[in-house]
Design a protein around this motif. Sequence first.
Motif, PDB file in Angstrom:
ATOM      1  N   HIS A 211       0.951  -1.228   0.087  1.00 40.13           N
ATOM      2  CA  HIS A 211       0.082   0.006   0.070  1.00 40.13           C
ATOM      3  C   HIS A 211       0.934   1.387  -0.045  1.00 40.13           C
ATOM      4  O   HIS A 211       1.805   1.539   1.205  1.00 40.13           O
ATOM      5  N   LEU A 212       0.646   2.240  -0.990  1.00 39.00           N
ATOM      6  CA  LEU A 212       1.622   3.036  -1.230  1.00 39.00           C
ATOM      7  C   LEU A 212       0.689   4.403  -0.996  1.00 39.00           C
ATOM      8  O   LEU A 212      -0.472   4.463  -1.666  1.00 39.00           O
ATOM      9  N   VAL A 213       1.266   5.580  -0.165  1.00 37.25           N
ATOM     10  CA  VAL A 213       0.585   6.638   0.151  1.00 37.25           C
ATOM     11  C   VAL A 213       1.710   7.765   0.058  1.00 37.25           C
ATOM     12  O   VAL A 213       2.807   7.465   0.430  1.00 37.25           O
ATOM     13  N   GLU A 214       1.329   8.942  -0.311  1.00 33.27           N
ATOM     14  CA  GLU A 214       2.208  10.106  -0.116  1.00 33.27           C
ATOM     15  C   GLU A 214       2.558  10.430   1.329  1.00 33.27           C
ATOM     16  O   GLU A 214       1.889  10.366   2.104  1.00 33.27           O
ATOM     17  N   GLY A 215       3.909  10.603   1.508  1.00 31.33           N
ATOM     18  CA  GLY A 215       4.528  10.684   2.814  1.00 31.33           C
ATOM     19  C   GLY A 215       5.799  11.174   2.858  1.00 31.33           C
ATOM     20  O   GLY A 215       6.363  11.854   2.048  1.00 31.33           O
TER      21      GLY A 215
END
Length: 321
Positions: A211-215
């Motif tokens: 799961h990839l999310v902006e951070g």
Amino acid sequence: MAWSTSSCVAQAIQSIRSPIALRTLLPQRSAAHAHTFSPRASLSTTLTQRKNVRSYATEVQPSEVPPAGEIDFEHFRAMPARIVPVSPSYFSGIPKFYDHLLRLERLLAQNATLPTVPSGEAPRKAWMKIAQFREHLGEEVPTKKYMGLLKVVYRLNCIDPSLIPEEVNAALQEFVRPGNPLGEAPAPRKLDELGRARGKGKRKASNAVVHLVEGEGEVLVNGRTLAEVFPRLHDRESATWALRCSSRLDKYNVFARVRGGGTTGQAEAMTLALARALLIHEPGLKPILRKAGVVTVDPRRVERKKPGHVKARKMPAWVKR
């Protein structure tokens, strides 16, 4: 003397039985004796009278049976005198195949004058393979005959899409592989309500879900840090290579779950899963990721041996069996 008397008696009886004698004697009978006439004598008289009367075959006598009516050939086809097979190819061995072939050839003859397009510009369709076609018909169709049928299908598919009849489209649709993988493209994957992209990858016996999310560049694998899960530097670089080659290490947070296989297999499975998740965020990075080799699926797999399975030893050629 006795012979001559008997001969005279026989001649007299024969003369009485003759039609001429009957015609001579019948008018002389009175009406009172009419009931004593035999039916045989009356029938002979009627037949004799008909012979002397001239008539035509087209004349219908009141006492005659009327002629039969006109034969209804449509009714005759519905109820034949013998059993007729439904398919004209019944005795060919593969009747269903020949029924399809004859129908396609008839459509081709009817639409042969329509304009066509080059084969490269025709609508792309995935046609049935020979095994699927045999299962669909339930007949052992030879490969050579099926290839001849596909030539007719290719020719019909090259008709100009704006002019192709609906009948031809319906006939071609019967030979399209179930699912039509070359037809409509699958809908592009999107981010979920939390702005996350999900990617899956496999390598050997290992599976990975990312799961990839902006951070800020945080990476967690199975709830632990990257260094704890992958002690080797090579495995850590391999797992995050999709972000390294695209210079996105400090832009996204990664939450991965890996299982099965060894550390190397898990790291390479995570590479593919991370690259797929990154493409959902930024589809324009596909040429860079493909050049880096992180979106290419490795077809090699490790087959797990069944418990108790012992590989048979190959015997020398000189050993007699």
